[in-house]
Design a protein around this motif. Structure first.
Motif, PDB file in Angstrom:
ATOM      1  N   ARG A   1     -25.980 -21.695  66.494  1.00 34.51           N
ATOM      2  CA  ARG A   1     -25.101 -20.517  66.504  1.00 34.51           C
ATOM      3  C   ARG A   1     -23.864 -20.742  67.374  1.00 34.51           C
ATOM      4  NH1 ARG A   1     -28.922 -15.494  67.858  1.00 34.51           N
ATOM      5  NH2 ARG A   1     -29.608 -15.290  65.713  1.00 34.51           N
TER       6      ARG A   1
ATOM      7  N   GLY B   1     -31.217 -11.646  71.529  1.00 31.09           N
ATOM      8  CA  GLY B   1     -29.948 -12.355  71.685  1.00 31.09           C
ATOM      9  C   GLY B   1     -29.691 -12.842  73.102  1.00 31.09           C
TER      10      GLY B   1
ATOM     11  N   THR C   1     -28.983 -16.651  73.368  1.00 31.72           N
ATOM     12  CA  THR C   1     -27.656 -16.932  72.812  1.00 31.72           C
ATOM     13  C   THR C   1     -26.576 -16.580  73.842  1.00 31.72           C
ATOM     14  OG1 THR C   1     -28.545 -16.399  70.636  1.00 31.72           O
ATOM     15  CG2 THR C   1     -26.146 -16.458  70.832  1.00 31.72           C
TER      16      THR C   1
HETATM   17  C1  LIG Z   1     -35.979 -20.489  72.829  1.00 24.68           C
HETATM   18  C2  LIG Z   1     -35.796 -19.181  73.572  1.00 24.68           C
HETATM   19  C3  LIG Z   1     -34.919 -19.465  74.778  1.00 24.68           C
HETATM   20  C4  LIG Z   1     -35.117 -18.169  72.638  1.00 24.68           C
HETATM   21  O1  LIG Z   1     -34.841 -16.968  73.374  1.00 24.68           O
HETATM   22  P1  LIG Z   1     -34.385 -15.601  72.666  1.00 24.68           P
HETATM   23  O2  LIG Z   1     -33.743 -14.775  73.712  1.00 24.68           O
HETATM   24  O3  LIG Z   1     -35.519 -15.037  71.926  1.00 24.68           O
HETATM   25  O4  LIG Z   1     -33.279 -16.114  71.636  1.00 24.68           O
HETATM   26  P2  LIG Z   1     -32.201 -15.212  70.867  1.00 24.68           P
HETATM   27  O5  LIG Z   1     -32.710 -13.815  70.758  1.00 24.68           O
HETATM   28  O6  LIG Z   1     -30.861 -15.430  71.469  1.00 24.68           O
HETATM   29  O7  LIG Z   1     -32.110 -15.879  69.437  1.00 24.68           O
HETATM   30  C5  LIG Z   1     -33.165 -16.476  68.892  1.00 24.68           C
HETATM   31  C6  LIG Z   1     -32.892 -16.679  67.412  1.00 24.68           C
HETATM   32  O8  LIG Z   1     -33.767 -17.708  67.026  1.00 24.68           O
HETATM   33  C7  LIG Z   1     -34.429 -17.339  65.845  1.00 24.68           C
HETATM   34  N1  LIG Z   1     -35.837 -17.080  66.174  1.00 24.68           N
HETATM   35  C8  LIG Z   1     -36.364 -16.763  67.364  1.00 24.68           C
HETATM   36  N2  LIG Z   1     -37.693 -16.663  67.301  1.00 24.68           N
HETATM   37  C9  LIG Z   1     -37.995 -16.913  66.027  1.00 24.68           C
HETATM   38  C10 LIG Z   1     -39.208 -16.959  65.322  1.00 24.68           C
HETATM   39  N3  LIG Z   1     -40.390 -16.747  65.934  1.00 24.68           N
HETATM   40  N4  LIG Z   1     -39.161 -17.237  64.009  1.00 24.68           N
HETATM   41  C11 LIG Z   1     -37.981 -17.460  63.400  1.00 24.68           C
HETATM   42  N5  LIG Z   1     -36.793 -17.449  64.028  1.00 24.68           N
HETATM   43  C12 LIG Z   1     -36.812 -17.177  65.320  1.00 24.68           C
HETATM   44  C13 LIG Z   1     -33.752 -16.123  65.315  1.00 24.68           C
HETATM   45  O9  LIG Z   1     -32.656 -16.548  64.529  1.00 24.68           O
HETATM   46  C14 LIG Z   1     -33.263 -15.471  66.575  1.00 24.68           C
HETATM   47  O10 LIG Z   1     -32.175 -14.650  66.362  1.00 24.68           O
HETATM   48  P3  LIG Z   1     -32.403 -13.171  65.722  1.00 24.68           P
HETATM   49  O11 LIG Z   1     -33.427 -12.479  66.560  1.00 24.68           O
HETATM   50  O12 LIG Z   1     -31.031 -12.553  65.827  1.00 24.68           O
HETATM   51  O13 LIG Z   1     -32.843 -13.383  64.317  1.00 24.68           O
HETATM   52  C15 LIG Z   1     -37.155 -18.596  74.026  1.00 24.68           C
HETATM   53  O14 LIG Z   1     -37.991 -18.504  72.906  1.00 24.68           O
HETATM   54  C16 LIG Z   1     -37.835 -19.411  75.104  1.00 24.68           C
HETATM   55  O15 LIG Z   1     -37.532 -19.262  76.274  1.00 24.68           O
HETATM   56  N6  LIG Z   1     -38.776 -20.301  74.741  1.00 24.68           N
HETATM   57  C17 LIG Z   1     -39.493 -21.114  75.709  1.00 24.68           C
HETATM   58  C18 LIG Z   1     -38.591 -22.072  76.447  1.00 24.68           C
HETATM   59  C19 LIG Z   1     -37.693 -22.874  75.534  1.00 24.68           C
HETATM   60  O16 LIG Z   1     -38.109 -23.307  74.470  1.00 24.68           O
HETATM   61  N7  LIG Z   1     -36.453 -23.060  75.974  1.00 24.68           N
HETATM   62  C20 LIG Z   1     -35.473 -23.819  75.232  1.00 24.68           C
HETATM   63  C21 LIG Z   1     -35.614 -25.240  75.543  1.00 24.68           C
HETATM   64  S1  LIG Z   1     -34.459 -26.176  74.562  1.00 24.68           S
END
Ligand SMILES: CC(C)(COP(=O)(O)OP(=O)(O)OC[C@H]1O[C@@H](n2cnc3c(N)ncnc32)[C@H](O)[C@@H]1OP(=O)(O)O)[C@@H](O)C(=O)NCCC(=O)NCCS
Length: 168
Positions: free
Chosen positions: A145, A107, A110
């Motif tokens: 969300r 999270g 988020t």
């Molecule tokens: C995108 C990113 C910021 C998400 O970070 P995070 O801290 O894991 O995100 P959160 O935990 O707040 O929420 C992610 C939600 O996305 C969904 N999710 C995340 N990874 C997922 C996966 N592999 N498969 C399905 N759903 C997924 C889930 O709904 C998840 O919430 P949940 O764990 O409660 O089910 C991270 O993956 C990242 O830094 N990626 C590389 C850089 C990037 O893409 N930045 C965004 C540019 S727009």
């Protein structure tokens, strides 16, 4: 959850460099407009000028760059743009964030976006544009969300389609 957004400090250099190298493996820039040869202290000072809107290069806009800290661990970062230029309106958006791989699915992204919306609003941004690549389901979930309304999907300069959202 105790996630704190704070400006980078001189002492963060080693951890930030490590985070930058990790995200590069995913072709994402942890640090923007950064070269590894650059002096970290100069870079931190430049970020502070960018935040205050001082001597901002013509192709950039004033922006706040913050690290996401959870109990002393560097988990991610966010860049909050105070205004949009053509590129940001097309695909970059007001807010760009990332979370380090070891800290995902808790999270944090988020929470980063939630706090960043407050900071953007404090800068006078009312409607916030956020974009993510088609297929980035994690980022899409984060944006939706927090109330993101999809405007359209456009191919970006990198040839990858972007989902463009507004959070009003
Ligand atoms: C995108 C990113 C910021 C998400 O970070 P995070 O801290 O894991 O995100 P959160 O935990 O707040 O929420 C992610 C939600 O996305 C969904 N999710 C995340 N990874 C997922 C996966 N592999 N498969 C399905 N759903 C997924 C889930 O709904 C998840 O919430 P949940 O764990 O409660 O089910 C991270 O993956 C990242 O830094 N990626 C590389 C850089 C990037 O893409 N930045 C965004 C540019 S727009």
């Amino acid at each position: 959850m105790l996630l704190r957004l704070r400006p980078p400090a001189i002492e963060d250099e080693a951890e930030v460099r490590a985070a930058h190298a990790e995200l590069l493996d995913e072709r994402f820039l942890f640090l923007l407009h950064w070269e590894p040869e650059r002096c970290w202290r100069d870079y931190v000072e430049e970020l502070e000028r960018r935040r205050r809107g001082i001597a901002v290069p013509a192709e950039l806009v004033p922006a706040t760059f913050l690290l996401a800290d959870v109990e002393g661990a560097l988990v991610g970062r966010v860049s909050i743009r105070h205004e949009l230029n053509d590129f940001l309106l097309r695909e970059g958006g007001h807010i760009g964030y990332c979370v380090r791989r070891a800290h995902r699915r808790r999270g944090y992204a988020t929470e980063i976006l939630r706090q960043s919306l407050i900071i953007a609003r404090a800068q006078g941004v009312r409607d916030v544009m956020v974009a993510c690549d088609v297929g980035n389901i994690a980022s899409q979930a984060v944006i939706e969300r927090l109330g993101g309304e999809l405007e359209d999907v456009r191919v970006g300069g990198d040839g990858i389609a972007k989902r463009r959202y507004w959070i009003r």
